[in-house]
Design an enzyme around this catalytic site. Structure first.
Site: not given
Length: 652
Positions: A339, A538, A542
């Protein structure tokens, strides 16, 4: 965002399926396992101290009862359903060990299985609690505006499509909706992963559970509560976790066959000698010896110590791996996906560029004016400007007549001059061609541009951006070297910002503008060809992707509660380099497991053949069985050493 086409009931099913689950501190498995371990350790200490046999036998039997009653009951229930599982087999082996005087071995076996079951139950309960907690993001109530303009407080779950809702400053949005009137900035990082609040005005979409800023909004509801994006995240996490669990079916088949085979052979070893005239005592002794030497105790220890040692070692170095299964899975990773916001970056804006537009002024002059105006503001971009001025050691005069226009900018009087700090969209008629070109260049570099004006004249352009983690480039390089495959970037941020960030860290495969369900689709696409993907993220957005990936890794420093519970592993110290290191450590653990299984299988096969073809003395059988257990146990515990972590880090 396109409309969600999945049945509305999915989110309801996902949440209601968890409603009756127990909380972690209510789980009896943990208490029974702890009691079994306490009784075992006390019994072992008493035995080694040379106390009378009845004293440590009593303690070991207490360990049997506290740790063994639940797997025994589960095994008997399975037996009633015509299924024979390893739980019942291990309890039978433990009872057999006690029957021939080897109660220490049996108690150890009971403790191992009780502890494993407790850890699994705790992990499951914590994840389910976290999924339920996600629903708390959406507010319980909302302010609905009737046709006559009156306001009424209603349950957010009762909002219907087309209802008009008032969202006051600082409130959470009650439903997925479209802004009708008003302007504000919305913190929607929980849904899209965008690091900065997004300006919203009429016609823009907002999501349930996101946080409104300083302006008031009137919104029209587009989706019912059970169809909202946040509810969809719950459903995706639940479904992905269920899908992952089905991969254990192959192991269950092996356990079933082994259990049936061992019981059948044990009975045969007892009955056949009797038919040929052997004595009852001799046949029973041979059968019990077989039960001991063929029990999978050595196989269990061949697998668990290396993985648990690797887990403990990783924990000392800031990586929480949630189970031995996860530690084993990490080693099979063939590609890593990152990410962007909060993972490769810190998720905190910083001042990156200053462009002076007014002759005679300097960078410091522009920054002083901006800091003076932004100092009373609570906006994240304003805080970044003030931090930058403080870092440069600048001092600014007090501002008066401060005014904040939500979604547009702020203004104040500084030394008698009206100064504004605003977004380019708020000043469409103020920027000349050259000034607009500067703004365009700042935005092309992936920065958020703000204009500083004095007396309605542009004096500077500030470019703000997210902070790149200093270890991000090295972590990406290590990931590529370890897996032999370039990592991929999956982010909800815009394509320009994502591409610029990817260039800085060395990622060439960029997939931007992804909402949570888009990330799940991307993970599924990447894994369609057999790739075993480790997803690193995080934010709450996600969580579904972490659950859908072969292995999910969460950044623990600023990670959401749901993400930390959904992920298979958590980087507690926020050290990105630890991602590749823990995967390398897992590969070492898997190699040790294979070696241990070979050792255990060799000992068991040799002892079983000896017992079946000749007369294996019971003491020798026990010694061989325990010897293999000690060997594989010590071999696995080598991974506890800090040198194992350093070696894994160097190997990446």
């Amino acid at each position: 965002m396109p409309a969600l086409t999945e049945p509305a009931q999915r989110a309801t099913v996902a949440s209601s399926a968890l409603a009756g689950r127990r909380r972690v501190f209510d789980l009896p498995e943990s208490r029974w396992a702890a009691a079994a371990l306490a009784f075992f350790l006390t019994g072992l200490a008493v035995q080694l101290a040379g106390a009378p046999a009845w004293s440590w036998w009593t303690l070991y039997l207490a360990s049997y009862l506290t740790g063994g009653w639940e797997p025994a009951l589960a095994g008997l229930q399975a037996l009633r359903d015509k299924t024979l599982d390893v739980d019942l087999l291990m309890v039978a082996a433990a009872i057999g060990a006690a029957a021939i005087g080897q109660i220490t071995d049996g108690a150890l076996l009971i403790v191992i299985f009780a502890t494993s079951g407790a850890l699994e139950a705790v992990a499951t309960a914590r994840t389910e609690d976290a999924v339920r907690g996600l629903l708390d993001l959406a507010p319980d109530t909302a302010t609905r505006i009737s046709d006559d303009g009156s306001e009424e407080t209603v349950r957010a779950a009762d909002l219907e499509i087309g209802d008009v809702v008032l969202v006051r400053p600082g409130e959470r949005v009650g439903a997925d909706a479209t802004v009708i009137t008003g302007a504000s900035e919305i913190d929607q990082a929980t849904i899209t992963g965008e690091p900065l609040p997004v300006d919203k005005s009429a016609g823009d979409e907002v999501f349930a559970g996101t946080l409104n800023g300083t302006g008031a909004l009137r919104i029209r509801v587009d989706r019912r509560a059970e169809d909202s994006v946040v509810a969809r995240i719950v459903a995706l996490v639940h479904e992905a976790s269920q899908t992952k669990a089905r991969t254990q079916l192959f192991i269950e088949k092996i356990e079933q066959r082994y259990s049936i085979g061992m019981v059948a052979v044990t009975i045969a070893v007892f009955v056949i000698p009797l038919l040929f005239g052997d004595t009852l005592q001799a046949s029973l002794l041979r059968a019990m010896t077989f039960m001991i030497v063929a029990s999978p105790c050595a196989v269990v220890l061949a697998t668990m110590p290396p993985l648990l040692a690797a887990i403990a070692n990783a924990g000392r170095h800031g990586v929480l791996v949630k189970s031995a299964v996860v530690m084993e899975q990490l080693g099979t990773t063939t590609r890593i996906a990152f990410d962007k916001t909060g993972t490769l970056t810190r998720g905190v804006p910083e001042l990156a560029e200053i462009h002076v537009l007014a002759p005679g002024m300097t960078d410091d002059d522009v920054l002083v004016l901006a800091a003076a105006v932004e100092h009373p503001s609570e906006h994240p971009l304003g805080a970044a400007i003030v931090r930058a001025a403080k870092t440069c050691g600048l001092r600014w005069p007090a501002a008066t007549d401060f005014i904040a226009k939500p979604g547009l900018g702020v203004s104040a009087t500084v030394n008698g001059t009206r100064v504004t700090v605003a977004s380019p969209t708020a000043l469409p008629d103020t920027l000349a061609g050259a000034d607009a070109e500067v703004v365009g260049l700042v935005q092309q570099r992936g920065c958020t541009a703000v204009i500083v004006t004095a007396a309605d004249r542009p004096v500077g352009v500030l470019g703000l951006t997210d902070q790149l983690r200093p270890d991000a480039p090295g972590a990406v390089t290590a990931a590529a070297r370890l897996t032999g495959c370039t990592p991929v970037l999956l982010t909800g941020d815009n394509d320009t910002a994502a591409t610029i960030l990817a260039d800085r860290v060395g990622i060439t495969d960029v997939r931007a503008g992804l909402l949570p369900h888009h990330k799940v689709d991307a993970v599924a696409e990447l894994q369609a060809d057999g790739t075993r993907l480790a997803m690193v993220g995080d934010g709450i957005n996600d969580a579904p992707a972490l659950a859908a990936a072969h292995t999910g890794v969460a950044m623990g420093g600023a990670g959401s509660d749901l993400t930390l519970q959904t992920a298979d592993a958590v980087i507690i110290g926020d050290d990105l380099n630890a991602v590749a290191t823990v995967i390398a450590l897992s590969r070492r653990a898997r190699r040790v497991v294979v070696a241990n299984l070979a050792i255990a299988a060799t000992f068991i096969a040799a002892l079983v053949i000896w017992d079946l073809t000749a007369t294996l003395p019971l003491p020798l059988g026990v010694a061989g069985h325990e010897g293999s257990t000690v060997i594989v146990g010590l071999n696995g515990l080598r991974l506890l050493r800090s040198a194992a972590w350093r070696s894994a880090a160097d190997g990446t």
